[in-house]
Motif scaffolding. Structure first.
Motif, short mmCIF file in Angstrom:
data_model
loop_
_atom_site.label_atom_id
_atom_site.label_comp_id
_atom_site.label_asym_id
_atom_site.label_seq_id
_atom_site.Cartn_x
_atom_site.Cartn_y
_atom_site.Cartn_z
N ASP A 170 0.83 -1.21 0.00
CA ASP A 170 0.00 0.00 0.00
C ASP A 170 0.86 1.25 0.00
O ASP A 170 0.54 2.24 -0.68
CB ASP A 170 -0.92 -0.01 1.21
N VAL A 171 1.95 1.21 0.76
CA VAL A 171 2.88 2.35 0.80
C VAL A 171 3.44 2.63 -0.59
O VAL A 171 3.42 3.77 -1.07
CB VAL A 171 4.03 2.09 1.79
N ASP A 172 3.93 1.60 -1.25
CA ASP A 172 4.52 1.77 -2.59
C ASP A 172 3.50 2.34 -3.58
O ASP A 172 3.82 3.22 -4.39
CB ASP A 172 5.05 0.43 -3.10
N TYR A 173 2.27 1.83 -3.50
CA TYR A 173 1.22 2.29 -4.40
C TYR A 173 0.91 3.77 -4.16
O TYR A 173 0.84 4.57 -5.10
CB TYR A 173 -0.05 1.45 -4.19
N MET A 174 0.72 4.15 -2.90
CA MET A 174 0.34 5.52 -2.59
C MET A 174 1.45 6.51 -2.93
O MET A 174 1.19 7.58 -3.47
CB MET A 174 -0.03 5.63 -1.11
N VAL A 175 2.68 6.15 -2.63
CA VAL A 175 3.81 7.04 -2.95
C VAL A 175 3.89 7.26 -4.45
O VAL A 175 4.03 8.40 -4.92
CB VAL A 175 5.14 6.46 -2.41
N GLU A 232 0.56 3.22 18.10
CA GLU A 232 1.90 2.66 18.33
C GLU A 232 2.45 1.95 17.10
O GLU A 232 3.67 1.83 16.94
CB GLU A 232 1.90 1.72 19.54
N HIS A 233 1.57 1.49 16.22
CA HIS A 233 2.01 0.86 14.97
C HIS A 233 1.97 1.86 13.80
O HIS A 233 2.79 1.79 12.90
CB HIS A 233 1.11 -0.34 14.64
N ALA A 234 1.00 2.77 13.86
CA ALA A 234 0.84 3.72 12.75
C ALA A 234 1.99 4.71 12.66
O ALA A 234 2.37 5.10 11.55
CB ALA A 234 -0.48 4.48 12.93
N GLN A 235 2.56 5.12 13.80
CA GLN A 235 3.62 6.12 13.75
C GLN A 235 4.85 5.63 12.98
O GLN A 235 5.32 6.32 12.07
CB GLN A 235 4.01 6.57 15.15
N PRO A 236 5.41 4.45 13.30
CA PRO A 236 6.55 3.99 12.50
C PRO A 236 6.16 3.69 11.05
O PRO A 236 6.97 3.89 10.14
CB PRO A 236 7.02 2.72 13.23
N PHE A 237 4.94 3.23 10.84
CA PHE A 237 4.47 2.96 9.48
C PHE A 237 4.42 4.25 8.67
O PHE A 237 4.88 4.31 7.53
CB PHE A 237 3.07 2.32 9.55
N TYR A 238 3.88 5.29 9.27
CA TYR A 238 3.77 6.60 8.62
C TYR A 238 5.16 7.19 8.36
O TYR A 238 5.43 7.73 7.29
CB TYR A 238 2.94 7.52 9.50
N SER A 239 6.05 7.07 9.34
CA SER A 239 7.42 7.59 9.17
C SER A 239 8.14 6.87 8.04
O SER A 239 8.87 7.49 7.25
CB SER A 239 8.20 7.41 10.48
N ALA A 240 7.90 5.56 7.93
CA ALA A 240 8.53 4.79 6.85
C ALA A 240 7.98 5.22 5.49
O ALA A 240 8.71 5.26 4.50
CB ALA A 240 8.28 3.29 7.07
N MET A 241 6.71 5.57 5.44
CA MET A 241 6.13 6.04 4.19
C MET A 241 6.72 7.38 3.78
O MET A 241 7.03 7.60 2.60
CB MET A 241 4.61 6.16 4.32
N LEU A 242 6.89 8.29 4.73
CA LEU A 242 7.52 9.57 4.43
C LEU A 242 8.95 9.38 3.91
O LEU A 242 9.38 10.05 2.96
CB LEU A 242 7.55 10.46 5.68
N GLU A 243 9.66 8.45 4.53
CA GLU A 243 11.03 8.18 4.09
C GLU A 243 11.04 7.62 2.68
O GLU A 243 11.89 7.98 1.86
CB GLU A 243 11.67 7.19 5.06
N ARG A 244 10.09 6.76 2.38
CA ARG A 244 9.97 6.20 1.03
C ARG A 244 9.67 7.31 0.02
O ARG A 244 10.22 7.32 -1.09
CB ARG A 244 8.86 5.15 1.01
#
Length: 207
Positions: A41-46, A100-112
């Motif tokens: 989902d991250v790859d698609y949205m980015v 607690e799971h969304a924050q690292p997930f969101y940060s990883a998406m921003l980094e991507r």
């Protein structure tokens, strides 16, 4: 994952009295992460956010250029309320990924996103904070985007809501049965214990 993408002439995020992020012309992206989201989902949205053609080209033709083509900025804001499901008139957020799971997930998406574009052109709000988001929509242009795993079909959404309601009823029923069993257990352990109207009626019948 769900995103609300707005073409803006400017946008900013303020926490308290402090402005923490701002952009000029570009995109403001509100992101809602669900419990079902994965790296796919991250790859698609980015890819979609950076490739979305909502800007005019040099000749003035609309819908011709992306934010990357125009070398503009992106302001991302995490917004779990996009995963809302209404129960009557009350919002329910059980589909949103826990913080607690969304924050690292969101940060990883921003980094991507920064890896795929120019890092300094990707701005962010403040995860979990009470934010004031100031958006000057250009057009207005607002586009709703769902990742492939997001349940966008109304029938599928209705099915998921019914499943959730059944789960809640099952939990409630289980709790009630457990309470009745506990009360029965106490009665077996102490037969002389009296509670409620039945005990009072029995007492009146005794000579």
């Amino acid at each position: 994952m769900k995103a609300i993408i707005q073409r803006v002439t400017q946008a900013s995020v303020t926490v308290g009295e402090q402005q923490i992020s701002s952009i000029g012309r570009g995109l403001c992206v509100l992101l809602g992460i669900s419990t079902e989201d994965t790296q796919k989902d991250v790859d698609y949205m980015v890819r979609k956010i950076l490739s979305l053609r909502v800007f005019e080209d040099e000749a003035g033709r609309p819908w011709a250029k992306s934010v990357v083509d125009r070398e503009l900025e992106v302001l991302c804001v995490s917004q779990f309320t996009l995963q809302c499901v209404l129960k009557g008139n009350k919002p329910d957020f059980h589909r949103a990924m826990p913080a607690e799971h969304a924050q690292p997930f969101y940060s990883a998406m921003l980094e991507r996103m920064r890896e795929a574009y120019t890092p300094e052109r990707i701005k962010d709000g403040q995860f979990g904070a009470y934010m004031q988001v100031h958006i000057q929509n250009d057009g207005p242009v607002t586009i709703e985007l769902d990742s492939p795993s997001a349940p966008s079909d109304p029938k599928q959404l209705a099915k998921q809501e019914k499943q959730q309601q059944r789960k809640e009823k099952t939990r409630t029923k289980g709790a009630s049965e457990a309470a009745r069993e506990k009360a029965a257990s106490r009665a077996r352990q102490d037969p002389s214990a009296s509670s409620g109207a039945e005990g009072d009626v029995s007492s009146e019948r005794d000579p």
